[in-house]
Design a protein around this motif. Structure first.
Motif, short mmCIF file in Angstrom:
data_model
loop_
_atom_site.label_atom_id
_atom_site.label_comp_id
_atom_site.label_asym_id
_atom_site.label_seq_id
_atom_site.Cartn_x
_atom_site.Cartn_y
_atom_site.Cartn_z
N LEU A 19 -29.67 5.24 105.63
CA LEU A 19 -31.02 5.36 105.10
C LEU A 19 -31.27 6.77 104.55
O LEU A 19 -31.92 6.93 103.51
N VAL A 20 -30.75 7.76 105.25
CA VAL A 20 -30.91 9.14 104.78
C VAL A 20 -30.21 9.31 103.44
O VAL A 20 -30.77 9.89 102.50
N LYS A 21 -28.99 8.79 103.33
CA LYS A 21 -28.27 8.86 102.05
C LYS A 21 -29.02 8.11 100.96
O LYS A 21 -29.11 8.58 99.82
N LEU A 22 -29.55 6.94 101.29
CA LEU A 22 -30.30 6.15 100.31
C LEU A 22 -31.53 6.91 99.82
O LEU A 22 -31.81 6.95 98.62
N ILE A 23 -32.25 7.53 100.74
CA ILE A 23 -33.42 8.33 100.35
C ILE A 23 -32.99 9.48 99.45
O ILE A 23 -33.62 9.76 98.44
N GLY A 24 -31.88 10.13 99.80
CA GLY A 24 -31.35 11.22 98.97
C GLY A 24 -30.97 10.74 97.58
O GLY A 24 -31.25 11.41 96.57
#
Length: 121
Positions: free
Chosen positions: A4-9
């Motif tokens: 999710l963090v990568k997706l947000i980034g």
């Protein structure tokens, strides 16, 4: 959670790239999101993203950056409701009146933040 963090980034970086290439699109998006229900939707979404980032920070390699980004998102989400629709709308309108060069600089900041968020995982 790291996904999710990568997706947000990736989303932050992609938005920055689009705004860099087409700064007038940023103005159109600002006009769209200054409508009442969308301002509050954006506030709720920002708050949720902030909570996700704060929870995922312990799993990330550069946790302090993810925490900082998460806190900023939570504060932004709360500010939307605390400041009210009129103040948010006037801020967004003043931002959208900036020249394309200024909007591109803002887009570069978005791209850099997105890349850093992806790298922080």
């Amino acid at each position: 959670m790291e996904g999710l963090v990568k997706l947000i980034g990736i989303i932050v970086m992609a938005c920055g790239i689009v705004y860099f290439v087409k700064p007038n699109l940023m103005k159109q998006m600002a006009d769209f999101f200054t409508k009442e229900k969308w301002i509050y939707f954006g506030g709720i979404l920002s708050f949720i993203i902030g909570i996700v980032l704060l929870r995922a920070a312990v799993l990330c390699a550069i946790s302090w950056f993810v925490v900082l980004f998460g806190i900023a998102a939570v504060v932004k989400g709360i500010a939307v409701f605390a400041l009210g629709q009129q103040k948010i709308r006037s801020f967004v309108e003043s931002l959208s009146k900036k020249p394309p060069k200024t909007l591109r600089i803002i887009a570069l900041v978005d791209i850099a933040l997105g890349v850093m968020l992806i790298y922080a995982v």
